[in-house]
Design an enzyme around this catalytic site. Structure first.
Site, mmCIF file in Angstrom:
data_model
loop_
_atom_site.group_PDB
_atom_site.id
_atom_site.type_symbol
_atom_site.label_atom_id
_atom_site.label_comp_id
_atom_site.label_asym_id
_atom_site.label_seq_id
_atom_site.Cartn_x
_atom_site.Cartn_y
_atom_site.Cartn_z
ATOM 1 C CG ASN A 49 -2.279 -1.381 1.309
ATOM 2 O OD1 ASN A 49 -2.356 -1.394 -0.125
ATOM 3 N ND2 ASN A 49 -2.784 -1.561 2.287
ATOM 4 C CB THR A 50 1.965 3.917 -1.981
ATOM 5 O OG1 THR A 50 0.482 3.994 -2.742
ATOM 6 C CG2 THR A 50 2.854 2.673 -2.640
#
Length: 267
Positions: A49-50
């Site tokens: 996840n960013t």
């Protein structure tokens, strides 16, 4: 000049890094990779996840003469959708520590499980030594900085509070990069902009807050956050830690008053 260099038969970017990869310095042909235990391979390669997905908003902590108070509302949003409306984000860790978390709620749950496991491991020693709030804050800086250094951070911002064995209150903040500070009032999210000024302007110059003053400020600040922060809601919980007790109270409701809305024009 560039054309002459290319025509000489030398590659323009010899031994350079691939996008997102490690540098292979001149003279070395070894490809550097992360240890396998730090990498989760999926069908399309490693994916992390960013950004945060389900998020909790502001947390506010106030230190007073006998302990600390930490408050957070009970809303966890899915983007801009007020998806989960009865989620507690203030936790009792042990009889000396309370913790409030904002940011990605899955990451808050993850670090809470790790802390609980550490509490169990400490109990195994049976040496009558329990973790204190300052120790937990220091441990969190190492954990969160380690995750950040592996480019796999926990997207959280936590407030740690409690009292030590001598009854001295502690209140601090640790963010996702492992940066930490302590003060008589700390906050995360929009509370940094909306609540901190309200608390600081009411701080007595020659003494700490009393418990009643801290409680009144918590109530006022949660009301302001409800009106001004679109990711807050009217219900909130409060963690209180003193030398005699450590517990999470609530949920409470802010004193809503929308009569002023009739005078707002232009929307």
């Amino acid at each position: 000049m560039l054309n002459n260099y290319q025509s000489s038969g030398y590659p323009l970017w010899s031994n350079g890094p691939t996008p997102g990869g490690f540098y292979n310095f001149t003279g070395g042909q070894q490809t550097h990779k992360l240890p396998s235990e730090l990498v989760t391979e999926g069908p399309y390669g490693t994916k992390r996840n960013t950004s945060s997905i389900t998020t909790g908003s502001s947390v506010l902590g106030i230190r007073f003469d006998e302990g600390v108070m930490i408050a957070a509302d009970t809303l966890v949003s899915y983007g801009s959708l007020a998806r989960y409306q009865d989620i507690h984000r203030v936790f009792k860790i042990n009889n000396n520590i309370i913790l409030g978390g904002s940011g990605d709620f899955a990451d808050i749950q993850s670090i809470k499980r790790n802390i609980d496991q550490k509490m169990i491991e400490d109990q195994y020693y049976d040496d009558q030594i329990t973790m204190k709030p300052k120790e937990l804050s220091s441990w969190l800086t190492r954990v969160l900085y380690g995750r950040r250094s592996r480019m796999n951070p926990l997207y959280i911002d936590v407030v740690v509070g409690g009292v030590d064995k001598q009854g001295v209150p502690f209140l601090g903040n640790v963010d996702l990069r492992g940066r930490a500070y302590e003060d008589y009032v700390v906050a995360t999210g929009f509370a940094r902009h909306l609540a901190l000024p309200l608390v600081r302007e009411r701080k007595p110059a020659d003494r700490d807050f009393t418990a009643q003053e801290a409680s009144d400020l918590i109530r006022k600040c949660m009301e302001v956050l409800y009106y001004r922060d679109t990711r807050n809601m009217s219900k909130y919980t409060v963690g209180v830690c003193t030398t005699s007790n450590c517990l999470v109270e609530g949920p409470y409701n802010v004193n809503e008053n929308w009569t002023f809305a009739a005078n707002i024009k232009g929307y």
